[in-house]
Design a protein around this motif. Structure first.
Motif, short mmCIF file in Angstrom:
data_model
loop_
_atom_site.label_atom_id
_atom_site.label_comp_id
_atom_site.label_asym_id
_atom_site.label_seq_id
_atom_site.Cartn_x
_atom_site.Cartn_y
_atom_site.Cartn_z
N PRO A 286 1.61 -11.13 -12.36
CA PRO A 286 0.80 -10.49 -13.57
C PRO A 286 -0.34 -9.83 -13.17
O PRO A 286 -1.25 -10.12 -12.41
N LYS A 287 -0.13 -8.17 -13.80
CA LYS A 287 -1.86 -7.48 -13.91
C LYS A 287 -3.05 -8.52 -14.07
O LYS A 287 -2.96 -9.38 -14.59
N ASP A 288 -3.77 -8.58 -12.53
CA ASP A 288 -4.88 -9.06 -13.52
C ASP A 288 -4.83 -10.78 -12.96
O ASP A 288 -5.67 -11.34 -13.56
N PHE A 289 -3.85 -10.88 -12.63
CA PHE A 289 -3.50 -12.48 -13.09
C PHE A 289 -4.48 -13.23 -11.91
O PHE A 289 -4.66 -14.47 -12.46
N LYS A 331 -2.20 -9.64 -1.03
CA LYS A 331 -1.92 -9.01 -1.48
C LYS A 331 -1.40 -7.92 -1.56
O LYS A 331 -0.17 -7.38 -1.90
N LYS A 358 1.82 -10.38 -4.94
CA LYS A 358 0.19 -10.66 -4.82
C LYS A 358 -0.25 -12.33 -5.64
O LYS A 358 -0.59 -11.83 -6.91
N SER A 467 6.18 -2.29 -4.07
CA SER A 467 5.40 -2.60 -2.92
C SER A 467 5.79 -2.47 -2.00
O SER A 467 6.62 -2.14 -1.90
#
Length: 526
Positions: A286-289, A331, A358, A467
């Protein structure tokens, strides 16, 4: 040579023929059969049924006696599946033409230290046969008859094979060469240019996918599937086929050889391996994991493992040894973990592929340990230890032992040593399948020969999710093939409790000294 007497064929199917017409061959198929040249070449689109038509002609030739121009037929495909498909088509045509023929006979052809399967159909009245051989040029020596080289551009020694086949022309034999293109730097394309430049006698038939459709290919598809023809559906079908081949459509469908691509694997080779039943499991952080707490990240990963991975792990065959190869990314690209299981006959299949995008280091480690521990008869893994991948490789070695986990530093020398084996396994049937997934396919298409060595160049593709990828699953697949070459005993083992009071003080001292000398103890055993 006397013309071969052939049974009267039903009317041809052209673009305007109704579906209920008793047609057998499309115009381009009929034109190919009617050409009786000693050397004829077909440069063609994929999936247009030209080999199917060739099988019909070969049955007519083999079933005819010598006075009518009958001869033996020798078929050379580049893999066993293609060969068996051709022989089965010949058997079907023999029944359709009401020719007495033997059942398909399987035999063995000795080649160096190998035994290669052959397939034969015999016609007792004419005393001729259709035999499928391996693609080694020497196998054609001393033969007389018709030689059919299918998917010629993908044979390893096509130049030698063509030379051996053309020798049959001296004694009244004939050569049929059929293929899609595999780049312009190829003996198949060279032969076509020679014939077109009148430097060599022969004929060339070129059939694009669009031309095949114009001549009734989609109508034939409808006829076979038992559905009514619809012009709008035909347009949509053609569009979908071109979308599937993407950037490769020019070569694969429009019959335009790629210029100096240096591509190592082709769309056709990969297409034959694709299996829709093989899943690709993807964990996308998830975002900012990476900003979550460690416990929150682990809880999120554990839930995903139970809901998504466990159902797949439960399907694994407990009797087959398992191997994996892993390409690491943190990343920008995807970490790809390619699994293979080995059957008793040593062929290998892909039960699933696991990918992580990521995903922080610790969570990648957690996922890998989870699946390895729950994989039956786990034998060997190979990790990309180049750059940051060294961390995960080291952690898995600590957990499972360096005899089970290889840390591989990818280099030009390593590629040169190990990609030839990988390429051979992909084409000779040792590797049975791979997931039918666009990202997986595109990763493998990135392999190119650079200075004679197949490797992934500094190029990236865009995945379905948007991605970036850098041949991730292709490298993982290569590493998995490498791991399978060096299996280890499948033994149950328990980590040595170094910090436990149960271990005598003297033994702990020995272990500590071993660790100081470069051992791989640390809390995971040895």
């Amino acid at each position: 040579m006397t013309d071969i007497k052939k049974p009267k064929a039903p009317p041809l199917l052209d673009a305007n023929t109704e579906l209920d017409a008793p047609a057998v061959f499309l115009p381009y198929q009929a034109a190919w059969i009617d050409d009786d040249s000693q050397l004829k070449i077909a440069e063609k689109s994929r999936r247009i049924g030209l080999t199917w038509a060739e099988a019909a002609d070969d049955v007519l030739i083999a079933a005819s006696d010598k006075k009518s121009g009958g001869q033996n037929v020798y078929y050379v495909g580049y893999n066993q599946d293609m060969t068996l498909e051709f022989i089965e088509a010949c058997a079907m045509w023999a029944r359709s033409f009401d020719h007495a023929a033997s059942e398909i006979e399987e035999g063995l052809w000795e080649e160096d230290d190998k035994h290669i399967k052959t397939f034969t159909i015999r016609f007792p009245h004419s005393k001729h046969r259709i035999t499928a051989l391996s693609s080694r040029p020497s196998n054609l020596r001393g033969k007389q008859g018709i030689v059919v080289i299918d998917e010629a551009a993908f044979h390893e020694d096509l130049a030698g094979l063509i030379k051996a086949a053309l020798a049959l022309l001296i004694w009244g034999g004939k050569v049929r060469i059929i293929s899609t293109h595999n780049g312009d730097e190829n003996a198949f394309n060279d032969l076509i240019q020679e014939v077109r430049a009148l430097k060599r006698s022969g004929t060339v038939h070129k059939t694009t996918f669009s031309e095949a459709v114009e001549q009734g290919l989609y109508k034939r598809v409808c006829l076979r599937l038992g559905r009514e023809y619809d012009a709008a559906e035909e347009v949509a079908w053609v569009k979908e086929v071109y979308k599937f081949y993407g950037d490769d459509a020019e070569e694969e469908l429009d019959v335009i050889p790629a210029q100096g691509s240096g591509r190592w694997l082709t769309m056709g080779q990969l297409e034959k391996l694709q299996n829709k039943e093989r899943p690709v499991i993807r964990f996308v952080a998830p975002k900012d994991f990476e900003l979550w707490t460690e416990s929150a990240r682990n809880e999120h990963v554990d839930l995903w493992l139970k809901e998504t991975v466990d159902p797949v792990l439960l399907t694994l065959d407990k009797t087959h040894p398992h191997y994996y190869g892993m390409d690491f990314a943190r990343k920008r690209d995807a970490s790809s973990m390619w699994w293979q299981a080995e059957k008793l006959n040593t062929t290998r299949y892909c039960p699933y592929v696991l990918e992580m995008e990521k995903t922080p280091y610790n969570q990648q480690k957690r996922i890998c340990i989870y699946v390895i521990e729950r994989t039956p008869r786990f034998s060997k893994g190979a990790n990309d230890a180049t750059g940051n991948g060294g961390f995960l490789a080291e952690q898995l070695q600590i957990k499972f032992g360096a005899h089970r986990i290889d840390a591989v530093n990818l280099s030009e020398g390593w590629y040169a040593e190990h990609t030839p084996h990988f390429g051979k396994c992909l084409t000779d049937g040792t590797i049975e399948d791979m997931p039918a997934d666009r990202d997986i396919r595109d990763d493998h298409l990135l392999f190119k020969k650079i200075k004679g060595v197949a490797r992934i160049p500094a190029e990236r593709t865009t995945s379905k999710s948007g991605s970036k990828r850098h041949g991730d699953s292709g490298i993982a697949h290569l590493l998995c093939d490498y791991a399978s070459k060096y299996p280890t005993p499948e033994l149950e083992w328990t980590p040595v409790p170094i910090d436990s009071n149960e271990v005598p003080r003297g033994m702990r001292d020995v272990f500590n000294k071993m660790a100081a000398l470069g051992g791989f103890l640390g809390g995971g055993g040895w």
